[in-house]
Write a protein that holds these residues in place. Structure first.
Motif, PDB file in Angstrom:
ATOM      1  N   SER A 170      37.613  43.255  46.222  1.00 21.61           N
ATOM      2  CA  SER A 170      37.103  43.885  45.027  1.00 21.61           C
ATOM      3  C   SER A 170      38.476  44.033  44.135  1.00 21.61           C
ATOM      4  N   PRO A 171      37.958  43.856  42.731  1.00 23.72           N
ATOM      5  CA  PRO A 171      38.852  43.951  41.817  1.00 23.72           C
ATOM      6  C   PRO A 171      39.659  45.256  41.610  1.00 23.72           C
ATOM      7  N   SER A 172      39.172  46.322  42.192  1.00 18.27           N
ATOM      8  CA  SER A 172      39.738  47.694  42.128  1.00 18.27           C
ATOM      9  C   SER A 172      40.612  47.783  43.371  1.00 18.27           C
ATOM     10  N   PRO A 192      46.701  47.968  38.174  1.00 23.38           N
ATOM     11  CA  PRO A 192      45.156  47.803  38.339  1.00 23.38           C
ATOM     12  C   PRO A 192      44.815  46.325  37.520  1.00 23.38           C
ATOM     13  N   ALA A 238      43.662  43.100  39.982  1.00 25.93           N
ATOM     14  CA  ALA A 238      42.298  42.478  39.580  1.00 25.93           C
ATOM     15  C   ALA A 238      42.480  40.981  39.379  1.00 25.93           C
ATOM     16  N   GLN A 274      38.862  39.031  34.371  1.00 25.48           N
ATOM     17  CA  GLN A 274      38.314  39.973  35.246  1.00 25.48           C
ATOM     18  C   GLN A 274      38.168  41.244  34.847  1.00 25.48           C
ATOM     19  N   ARG A 275      37.033  41.798  34.924  1.00 28.45           N
ATOM     20  CA  ARG A 275      36.520  43.213  34.631  1.00 28.45           C
ATOM     21  C   ARG A 275      37.139  44.190  35.632  1.00 28.45           C
ATOM     22  N   LEU A 276      37.843  45.124  35.260  1.00 31.23           N
ATOM     23  CA  LEU A 276      38.090  46.126  36.554  1.00 31.23           C
ATOM     24  C   LEU A 276      38.026  47.670  35.847  1.00 31.23           C
TER      25      LEU A 276
END
Length: 323
Positions: free
Chosen positions: A3-5, A61, A65, A233-235
């Motif tokens: 996960s990118p989180s 963060p 990600a 990458q969206r986070l």
């Protein structure tokens, strides 16, 4: 897929460090550090425990990600890769080590190198209760990279931009010397970051390296200026992340350029989506990097199965070659 989180354990460790900390003070320090980096500075601006924590809350963060996205691409290309040892060069607060630990359950040994004592101390504290990262080893002496053992996986994230032009070629060679199997290098997704990645890629291919991802070949990059290879990458933003950055949106998009190099040539490499595809009612058009160069793949709606697949393509995905 990783996960990118940020992992729950890392979020909890950061939250624990935040207790009793003035958010206003941390936000001011984070803003100053961010400005230093934008102006071409380096981690030398991080001098205290609060500086290190402010930096981690603002940058960890997004950096996590981006690295997670790169490792996901590697796992997709090499699902058999099971490294036991990691060398995290320019480790900062240990972001890449956390991402690698999530991506590879096989990792047993973590060596972190960083010359900044505040960041190194924070890395050890954040990983203290992790079942594997708790045993990580850190070194900050300038000669550490030359002294440590080679590792199955070597990661240098957001590092080569902090050294001079004259030092980069030598650093690339030293990183490769310490790589038993796979080297991942990540930089900001700017034209300058891309140029640094391409220069390193070129130098190490000349030394026998092979590209695993994102490129489907070992040939020179076919893109021409002003175009450049980068991904996004969206986070989700954590509450503290939003407060320190003064942000309004609950998410952000981290843009990055990267290359994964390996000792053995891959048997086969997939094409890569280089930009968000144009999904229309008649066809899907996608810019791909293929073994033969850059091309626009057009998948007509009348080819129902192929069209349904192409509609799910995302920027950065590995795809079968349709042309």
């Amino acid at each position: 897929m990783t996960s990118p989180s940020l992992p729950a354990a890392l979020r909890a460790a950061l939250d624990a460090k935040l207790e009793g900390l003035s958010r206003q003070d941390a936000a001011g320090r984070a803003a100053l550090i961010s400005k230093t980096y934008r102006d071409g500075g380096s981690s030398i601006a991080i001098k205290s425990e609060i500086d290190a924590l402010a930096y981690a809350l603002v940058r960890m963060p997004a950096t996590y990600a981006a690295i997670a996205a790169c490792l996901n691409a590697l796992v997709e290309e090499r699902p058999d890769f099971a490294p036991k040892t990691l060398l995290d060069v320019g480790a900062g607060p240990g972001t890449a080590s956390w991402a690698a630990a999530e991506a590879f359950a096989s990792l047993e040994n973590f060596m972190l190198l960083d010359i900044n004592p505040a960041l190194q101390k924070l890395a050890l504290e954040l990983g203290r209760d992790h079942p594997r990262l708790g045993a990580m080893t850190c070194r900050r002496d300038p000669d550490a990279l030359d002294d440590v053992d080679a590792a199955d996986l070597v990661i240098a994230s957001y590092l080569i931009g902090e050294v001079s032009d004259a030092e980069r070629s030598g650093l690339a060679e030293r990183l490769w010397t310490k790589t038993r199997e796979v080297l991942l290098v990540v930089e900001p997704g700017t034209p300058a970051g891309y140029e640094r990645i391409i220069a390193l890629r070129r130098d190490l291919i000349a030394r026998g390296a092979h590209v695993a991802v994102p490129c489907p070949h070992d040939l020179p990059c076919p893109l021409q200026p002003p175009d450049w290879c980068h991904f996004a990458q969206r986070l989700p933003r954590l509450r503290a992340h939003i407060q320190l950055k003064g942000a309004e949106l609950p998410f952000e998009d981290e843009k990055f350029s990267y290359v994964v190099l390996m000792r053995e040539a891959p048997a086969k490499r997939a094409a890569r989506v280089l930009a968000p595809p144009d999904v229309g009612k008649v066809e899907v058009a996608a810019k791909l990097c293929t073994a033969g160069g850059v091309a626009i793949a057009k998948i007509a709606r009348r080819d129902k199965a192929a069209y349904a697949t192409a509609r799910r393509w995302r920027w950065g995905d590995a795809v079968a070659e349709w042309i």
